[in-house]
Design a protein around this motif. Structure first.
Motif, mmCIF file in Angstrom:
data_model
loop_
_atom_site.group_PDB
_atom_site.id
_atom_site.type_symbol
_atom_site.label_atom_id
_atom_site.label_comp_id
_atom_site.label_asym_id
_atom_site.label_seq_id
_atom_site.Cartn_x
_atom_site.Cartn_y
_atom_site.Cartn_z
ATOM 1 N N GLN A 126 0.853 -1.102 -0.033
ATOM 2 C CA GLN A 126 -0.103 0.031 -0.006
ATOM 3 C C GLN A 126 0.844 1.121 -0.082
ATOM 4 O O GLN A 126 2.047 1.072 0.168
ATOM 5 N N LEU A 127 0.207 2.453 -0.142
ATOM 6 C CA LEU A 127 1.132 3.850 -0.183
ATOM 7 C C LEU A 127 1.890 3.855 -1.308
ATOM 8 O O LEU A 127 2.975 4.666 -1.143
ATOM 9 N N CYS A 128 1.861 3.045 -2.563
ATOM 10 C CA CYS A 128 2.794 3.185 -3.548
ATOM 11 C C CYS A 128 1.870 3.998 -4.846
ATOM 12 O O CYS A 128 0.967 2.778 -5.275
ATOM 13 N N ILE A 186 0.344 7.055 9.819
ATOM 14 C CA ILE A 186 -0.516 5.950 10.702
ATOM 15 C C ILE A 186 -1.964 6.088 10.382
ATOM 16 O O ILE A 186 -2.468 5.024 9.917
ATOM 17 N N ASP A 187 -2.327 7.322 9.995
ATOM 18 C CA ASP A 187 -3.681 7.483 9.487
ATOM 19 C C ASP A 187 -4.160 6.935 8.331
ATOM 20 O O ASP A 187 -4.902 6.158 7.897
ATOM 21 N N MET A 188 -2.976 7.092 7.548
ATOM 22 C CA MET A 188 -3.173 6.779 5.904
ATOM 23 C C MET A 188 -3.176 4.918 6.030
ATOM 24 O O MET A 188 -3.904 4.450 5.293
ATOM 25 N N LEU A 189 -2.253 4.481 6.725
ATOM 26 C CA LEU A 189 -2.165 2.959 6.838
ATOM 27 C C LEU A 189 -3.407 2.282 7.186
ATOM 28 O O LEU A 189 -3.835 1.172 6.536
ATOM 29 N N GLY A 190 -4.181 2.985 8.073
ATOM 30 C CA GLY A 190 -5.548 2.516 8.082
ATOM 31 C C GLY A 190 -6.830 3.096 7.649
ATOM 32 O O GLY A 190 -7.702 2.802 8.142
ATOM 33 N N TYR A 197 -1.108 -6.010 -10.124
ATOM 34 C CA TYR A 197 -1.579 -4.380 -9.600
ATOM 35 C C TYR A 197 -2.240 -4.838 -8.290
ATOM 36 O O TYR A 197 -3.042 -5.849 -8.213
ATOM 37 N N ALA A 198 -2.065 -4.128 -7.242
ATOM 38 C CA ALA A 198 -2.846 -4.236 -5.878
ATOM 39 C C ALA A 198 -3.723 -3.147 -5.689
ATOM 40 O O ALA A 198 -3.419 -2.018 -5.776
ATOM 41 N N GLN A 199 -5.030 -3.607 -5.539
ATOM 42 C CA GLN A 199 -5.770 -2.646 -4.987
ATOM 43 C C GLN A 199 -5.356 -1.792 -4.074
ATOM 44 O O GLN A 199 -4.854 -1.926 -3.260
ATOM 45 N N LEU A 248 -5.109 -9.018 -10.332
ATOM 46 C CA LEU A 248 -5.354 -8.122 -9.237
ATOM 47 C C LEU A 248 -5.158 -8.775 -7.909
ATOM 48 O O LEU A 248 -5.516 -9.641 -7.798
ATOM 49 N N TYR A 249 -4.641 -7.907 -7.016
ATOM 50 C CA TYR A 249 -4.824 -8.237 -5.617
ATOM 51 C C TYR A 249 -5.483 -7.698 -4.844
ATOM 52 O O TYR A 249 -5.695 -6.302 -4.718
ATOM 53 N N THR A 250 -6.308 -8.396 -4.107
ATOM 54 C CA THR A 250 -7.352 -7.714 -2.975
ATOM 55 C C THR A 250 -6.394 -7.145 -2.029
ATOM 56 O O THR A 250 -5.244 -7.337 -1.851
ATOM 57 N N TYR A 251 -6.887 -5.842 -1.541
ATOM 58 C CA TYR A 251 -5.990 -4.826 -0.815
ATOM 59 C C TYR A 251 -5.160 -5.425 0.113
ATOM 60 O O TYR A 251 -5.448 -6.505 0.926
ATOM 61 N N MET A 252 -3.544 -5.274 0.122
ATOM 62 C CA MET A 252 -2.509 -5.835 0.720
ATOM 63 C C MET A 252 -2.243 -5.247 1.966
ATOM 64 O O MET A 252 -1.258 -5.546 2.875
ATOM 65 N N GLY A 253 -2.890 -4.079 2.262
ATOM 66 C CA GLY A 253 -2.477 -3.435 3.652
ATOM 67 C C GLY A 253 -3.304 -3.627 4.888
ATOM 68 O O GLY A 253 -3.691 -4.741 4.917
#
Length: 430
Positions: A181-183, A406-410, A211-213, A245-250
């Motif tokens: 995430q966050l890329c 931290i907020d963005m990670l969640g 590609y990751a969601q 496609l990957y379901t969200y990986m974060g």
């Protein structure tokens, strides 16, 4: 009498293509167990799913770092490893795992996470595995301390191991999933296409780009269209490729319904974008490794949602255009100026910060770029570092602080769990 010609496509690619032509999304779990009996039971359960499915054998952590002696001792002690130790189990045992399960109607992919997978790839080639995945960048920077030049050289050798097989083996780039995430999409797309070009350069024809969601369905639709367009341009007319496609990986939602809504969102995204294959996640991702039964539940759910989406999806759709394709194209073309081949170009581009994965701490990554989620949920560049990318222009993405990171990670965890809590409140359950 001349030898028979090698199959034009790998068994894995043939199955994915056939399923796509039949209007079925191929769904796939992330699943690995140390002992052959349990792993085989898992594959059989996935094969019985009501939908188009392919099997996964996820490799354990010892094998990923080539510590096969520790893997063997763990097997002898009966330790509960986090995957299947292919090299330690031996070729005969791995053939027994696949025998009578893997086939034209159920190919199996081995997933690993190794920056230096030569021993693993040699074993997979000898047992006749259908597919594997990774890449010189995508399995080096996030998962290892291996220098990028060393990983790139090793992956060139590994590609040739697979390319020399009489029966083609499929290789999937993990480049579209950097750090999970966050890329921002343009870099994910560029890395996946560049790794696909690297595979082609070293003799592989059957490949997939990934590609990751992320955090915005609209942005992801644009990104997947750009990925497909660039893959068609750069991978060559003689390559057989598809998109995964990957379901969200974060950070995943904590409530079961929030997690299922996350999965549903990724399934509908896959169908709307024309994606051929989806790697699913389960309702327990926030807490632990899922069981066989939980993986099957997620696959059945995904297949049902995909069928529903195909029935309701409009014939055409207008995608927003924010420049993802142009930015990814610019990253690809400019990277190729840093070397005489794709591998040396990747190494040179990272050495100069021209490719730079935000928040990645590997010593061969500049880590000067930053990304942020704006108020609309769109993931944008906030600091470009030395990359030829555009920073946010008034959309609300600002400099990243520890608290905002931290907020963005969640972000997705809160978004999908909040929907569940709001729904429960409306139903009078809270």
């Amino acid at each position: 009498m001349p030898a028979p010609a090698a199959p034009a496509l790998s068994r894995f690619a043939r199955y994915v293509r056939r399923s796509h032509e039949q209007g079925r999304l191929v769904v796939q779990p992330r699943m690995g167990f140390a002992d052959t009996a349990t792993m085989r039971r898992g594959l059989q359960a996935v094969r019985a799913v009501h939908g188009a499915s392919v099997g996964t054998v996820t490799v354990d952590s010892y094998t990923r770092v080539n510590d096969h002696d520790c893997a063997r001792r763990a097997l002898e002690r009966g330790d509960d490893l986090n995957g299947y130790p292919v090299v330690a189990q031996g070729e005969e045992e791995t053939r027994r795992l696949l025998s009578g399960v893997a086939g034209d109607d159920f190919p199996v992919q081995f997933r690993h996470g190794s920056a230096l997978p030569r021993q693993l790839f040699a074993a997979l080639a000898r047992v006749g595995a259908d597919a594997t995945e990774g890449g010189p960048v995508s399995y080096c920077l996030p998962y290892s301390r291996v220098p990028l030049p060393q990983a790139t050289k090793a992956w060139a050798e590994c590609c040739r191991i697979l390319a020399d097989r009489p029966e083609p083996m499929h290789l999937e780039s993990f480049g579209g999933c950097m750090l999970g995430q966050l890329c921002p999409p343009s870099l994910l797309i560029a890395l996946s296409v560049l790794e696909g070009m690297f595979f082609r350069e070293h003799g592989l024809r059957s490949i997939s780009v990934s590609y990751a969601q992320q955090t915005s369905s609209e942005q992801d639709l644009e990104a997947l269209a750009a990925l497909r367009r660039l893959a068609a341009q750069w991978l060559g007319d003689d390559a057989d490729w598809h998109v995964v496609l990957y379901t969200y990986m974060g950070v995943f939602p904590k409530t079961p319904l929030g997690a299922y809504r996350m999965l549903e969102d990724s399934v509908r995204l896959a169908v709307r974008s024309g994606t051929e294959r989806l790697i699913v996640k389960t309702a327990v991702e926030a807490y632990r490794i899922p069981t066989i039964e939980e993986n099957v539940d997620a696959l059945e759910f995904a297949a049902a949602v995909a069928a529903d989406e195909r029935r309701r999806a409009p014939a055409g759709q207008d995608l927003r255009q924010t420049g993802i394709y142009e930015e990814a194209q610019r990253l690809i073309t400019s990277t190729l100026h840093f070397g005489d081949d794709v591998g040396s170009a990747l190494v040179g581009a990272f050495a100069r910060g021209h490719l730079d994965v935000p928040y990645c701490l590997h010593r061969d990554n500049a880590n000067r770029s930053r990304a942020a989620i704006d108020p609309t949920g769109t993931l944008r560049w906030s600091e470009p570092g030395a990359m030829p990318v555009a920073v946010s222009d008034g959309h609300g993405a600002t400099a990243v602080t520890a608290r905002s990171l931290i907020d963005m990670l969640g972000y997705n965890e809160r978004r999908f769990d909040r929907e569940e809590l709001v729904g429960a409140t409306a139903r009078g359950m809270l």
